[in-house]
Design a protein around this motif. Structure first.
Motif, PDB file in Angstrom:
ATOM      1  N   ASP A   1       0.813  -1.219   0.000  1.00  0.00           N
ATOM      2  CA  ASP A   1       0.000   0.000   0.000  1.00  0.00           C
ATOM      3  C   ASP A   1       0.848   1.272   0.000  1.00  0.00           C
ATOM      4  OD1 ASP A   1       0.852  -0.248   2.608  1.00  0.00           O
ATOM      5  OD2 ASP A   1      -1.135  -0.536   3.467  1.00  0.00           O
TER       6      ASP A   1
ATOM      7  N   GLU B   1       3.232   3.555  -5.363  1.00  0.00           N
ATOM      8  CA  GLU B   1       2.527   4.624  -6.061  1.00  0.00           C
ATOM      9  C   GLU B   1       2.381   4.284  -7.542  1.00  0.00           C
ATOM     10  OE1 GLU B   1       2.666   9.465  -6.753  1.00  0.00           O
ATOM     11  OE2 GLU B   1       4.443   8.446  -5.973  1.00  0.00           O
TER      12      GLU B   1
ATOM     13  N   LEU C   1       1.559   5.570 -11.086  1.00  0.00           N
ATOM     14  CA  LEU C   1       1.454   6.854 -11.776  1.00  0.00           C
ATOM     15  C   LEU C   1       0.672   6.652 -13.068  1.00  0.00           C
ATOM     16  CD1 LEU C   1       5.124   8.157 -11.321  1.00  0.00           C
ATOM     17  CD2 LEU C   1       3.098   8.719  -9.953  1.00  0.00           C
TER      18      LEU C   1
ATOM     19  N   ALA D   1       6.707  11.916  -9.419  1.00  0.00           N
ATOM     20  CA  ALA D   1       6.569  11.103  -8.215  1.00  0.00           C
ATOM     21  C   ALA D   1       6.159  12.006  -7.058  1.00  0.00           C
ATOM     22  CB  ALA D   1       7.893  10.415  -7.892  1.00  0.00           C
ATOM     23  N   THR D   2       5.314  11.517  -6.192  1.00  0.00           N
ATOM     24  CA  THR D   2       4.924  12.321  -5.034  1.00  0.00           C
ATOM     25  C   THR D   2       5.749  11.996  -3.798  1.00  0.00           C
ATOM     26  OG1 THR D   2       3.223  10.755  -4.305  1.00  0.00           O
ATOM     27  CG2 THR D   2       2.567  12.439  -5.900  1.00  0.00           C
ATOM     28  N   GLN D   3       6.499  10.886  -3.842  1.00  0.00           N
ATOM     29  CA  GLN D   3       7.355  10.524  -2.716  1.00  0.00           C
ATOM     30  C   GLN D   3       8.606   9.839  -3.257  1.00  0.00           C
ATOM     31  OE1 GLN D   3       6.182   7.221  -0.182  1.00  0.00           O
ATOM     32  NE2 GLN D   3       4.646   6.523  -1.660  1.00  0.00           N
TER      33      GLN D   3
ATOM     34  N   HIS E   1       5.271   2.405 -11.856  1.00  0.00           N
ATOM     35  CA  HIS E   1       5.061   2.082 -10.445  1.00  0.00           C
ATOM     36  C   HIS E   1       6.304   2.489  -9.660  1.00  0.00           C
ATOM     37  CE1 HIS E   1       1.685  -0.952 -11.211  1.00  0.00           C
ATOM     38  NE2 HIS E   1       1.234  -0.180 -10.249  1.00  0.00           N
TER      39      HIS E   1
ATOM     40  N   ILE F   1       0.067   5.020   1.082  1.00  0.00           N
ATOM     41  CA  ILE F   1      -0.754   6.024   0.398  1.00  0.00           C
ATOM     42  C   ILE F   1      -2.010   5.425  -0.216  1.00  0.00           C
ATOM     43  CG2 ILE F   1       1.189   7.552  -0.120  1.00  0.00           C
ATOM     44  CD1 ILE F   1       1.307   6.336  -2.912  1.00  0.00           C
ATOM     45  N   ARG F   2      -2.209   4.102  -0.088  1.00  0.00           N
ATOM     46  CA  ARG F   2      -3.371   3.463  -0.707  1.00  0.00           C
ATOM     47  C   ARG F   2      -4.052   2.529   0.281  1.00  0.00           C
ATOM     48  NH1 ARG F   2      -2.187   0.224  -5.766  1.00  0.00           N
ATOM     49  NH2 ARG F   2      -0.424  -0.603  -4.567  1.00  0.00           N
TER      50      ARG F   2
END
Length: 371
Positions: free
Chosen positions: A288, A291, A293, A333-335, A356, A363-364
Motif C-alpha cells: 500500500d 505509487e 502513476l 513522483a509524489t514521494q 510504479h 498512500i493506498r
C-alpha cells in the motif's frame, strides 16, 4: 518425471485444451513445491525459467536427489496462449468474460471451517493433515461451468496442499521484484536474496484474490479462526516478477533458475550444493506504499527514468505530449522511491498506467492490484 495432461472443459464442440504438468519426486513427499509460469499468458520470461528448471530436475531425479515433491507447470494458461489479435499476443484477460486470469482464486472459508470444526484437536501435526485433506475435498466440491473456472480449479488442485507456491510473472519494462504476504515473507525472504530482488512488496489482503495468496492466506485465516495452537504454519507463496516482457533470454533465465534451485535446496526439496544465502538482506515494504502513476490525457509517452532508478519527491518520471493541441502533462513522483516498472507503450490513453514507484509511505488502501 511424470508428465500429466489435465484437460480443461471444452468451451465449444470440437475444441479442447490441456494443462501440462511435470511431477518430480514422490507424490505426498514433503516439502511439496509448486511452480507455474505465464498465468498472464503474454508474460514469458518465467516460462523459459521453468523450462530450464525442468531440465535440471530431470538430471537430479536421475541421480535420486529429489527429496520432496515438485510440480512444474510451464504453460499455466493455454487459453491465453491462444489469444492473438492482428499479430499482437494478448493473454491477460479472458476474452469471454473480461476477467483477469490472475484474479478470483479462493477457497470457501465457510465450507472449509464447517469441515474442520468437528475434527481439529490439539495435535497440530495431525491437524495439518486434516486441513490438507479438507482443502482437497473443498476444491473437489467446487462447481465448474466455464473453461476459465476449470483452469482455476486445476491449478488450485495442483497446489492446495503445497508447502511452497511460486507464481512466475513479469511486468512491461521492469527490474526483478516480488509480491508476497507478511505471513509468507520469513520463508520467502531467502529466495528474494538469491534473486537479489531489490523491491519486495507485502500485503495480506490485496483485493482481487490473486493466485499467489490463495492458500497461504487460507492457512493464516484458519490460524486466526482456530488459533495457532491448532493450526501450524504450512504454506509460503510469492509472485516473482522476472523483469519485463522482452527479457526472455538465456542469461537472465539461467540466473533466475539457479536462484530458485538454490532456494529449493535451502527448503530441503532437492539435494544440491547451495551457496550461503547472500548476507545482504532483502528489503521489504508494504504494497500500500506503492505509487501507481497514471496519465490523465492521451499522447506520446516520453519516459525520463529507467526501471531500477531511485527518484526523489516531485521528480519528473514521464511526459505525455499531445502533438495536436500542444498540451504537455508532466507526471511526477509524489514521494521518494524506486521505479520498479514502467509502461512499454509509447502512446498513452487517458487513465493509462505509466509507472510504479515503491515508496515507504502508505498512500493506498482497498484494492491494491493492477487491473
Amino acid at each position: 518425471m511424470e508428465h500429466k495432461k489435465t484437460p480443461l472443459i471444452s468451451p465449444v464442440p470440437g475444441t479442447e485444451r490441456v494443462i501440462h504438468s511435470f511431477h518430480f519426486g514422490h507424490s505426498g513427499a514433503e516439502p511439496k513445491v509448486y511452480i507455474q509460469s505465464s498465468l498472464h499468458a503474454d508474460e514469458l520470461p518465467g516460462m523459459l525459467v521453468v523450462w530450464k528448471l525442468k531440465q535440471i530436475l530431470m538430471r537430479l531425479e536421475a541421480e535420486n536427489r529429489i527429496r520432496g515433491e515438485i510440480i512444474l507447470v510451464p504453460v499455466a494458461n493455454p487459453i491465453g496462449q491462444n489469444q492473438h489479435l492482428m499479430d499482437v499476443h494478448l493473454g491477460r484477460y479472458d476474452m469471454e468474460t473480461g476477467q483477469n486470469f490472475n484474479r478470483g482464486y479462493m477457497v470457501s472459508m465457510d465450507r472449509l471451517i464447517e469441515k474442520l470444526e468437528p475434527v481439529l484437536d490439539d495435535d497440530t501435526e495431525l491437524n495439518r493433515i486434516k486441513i490438507k485433506q479438507a482443502l482437497r475435498d473443498t476444491l473437489d466440491d467446487m462447481p465448474v461451468k466455464t473453461e476459465l473456472q476449470s483452469l482455476q480449479k486445476i491449478l488450485q488442485t495442483f497446489c492446495c496442499d503445497a508447502n511452497v507456491i511460486l507464481d512466475l510473472h513479469c511486468d512491461f519494462e521492469a527490474i526483478t521484484h516480488i509480491y508476497s504476504t507478511h505471513y509468507s515473507w520469513p520463508k520467502i525472504e531467502p529466495l528474494a536474496r538469491y534473486l537479489r530482488s531489490p523491491v519486495n512488496m507485502l500485503a495480506d489482503d490485496t483485493g482481487g484474490s490473486p493466485f499467489d495468496s490463495c492458500f497461504d492466506m487460507t492457512w493464516k485465516r484458519l490460524q486466526d479462526h482456530f488459533g495457532r495452537d491448532k493450526v501450524p504454519f504450512n504454506c509460503c507463496a510469492a509472485t516473482l516478477e522476472l523483469k519485463g516482457q522482452a527479457d526472455v533470454c538465456h542469461q537472465y533465465a539461467d540466473d533466475d533458475a539457479l536462484a530458485i534451485l538454490n532456494f529449493l535446496g535451502h527448503q530441503g526439496a532437492v539435494n544440491v550444493d547451495i551457496p550461503p544465502i547472500p548476507v545482504e538482506s532483502a528489503v521489504s515494504g508494504d504494497l500500500d506504499a506503492v505509487e501507481p502513476l497514471t496519465s490523465s490525457m492521451g499522447g506520446m509517452v516520453v519516459l525520463h527514468v529507467l526501471p531500477g532508478e531511485k527518484v526523489a519527491a516531485n521528480q519528473v518520471v514521464a511526459e505525455i505530449i499531445d502533438p495536436i493541441e500542444d498540451k504537455i502533462e508532466v507526471i511526477r513522483a509524489t514521494q521518494p522511491g524506486i521505479v520498479f516498472s514502467r509502461t512499454n507503450r509509447r502512446m498513452a490513453t487517458a487513465g493509462m498506467l505509466i509507472a510504479h514507484i515503491s515508496g515507504s509511505k502508505k498512500i493506498r488502501s482497498g484494492y491494491l492490484l493492477a487491473p
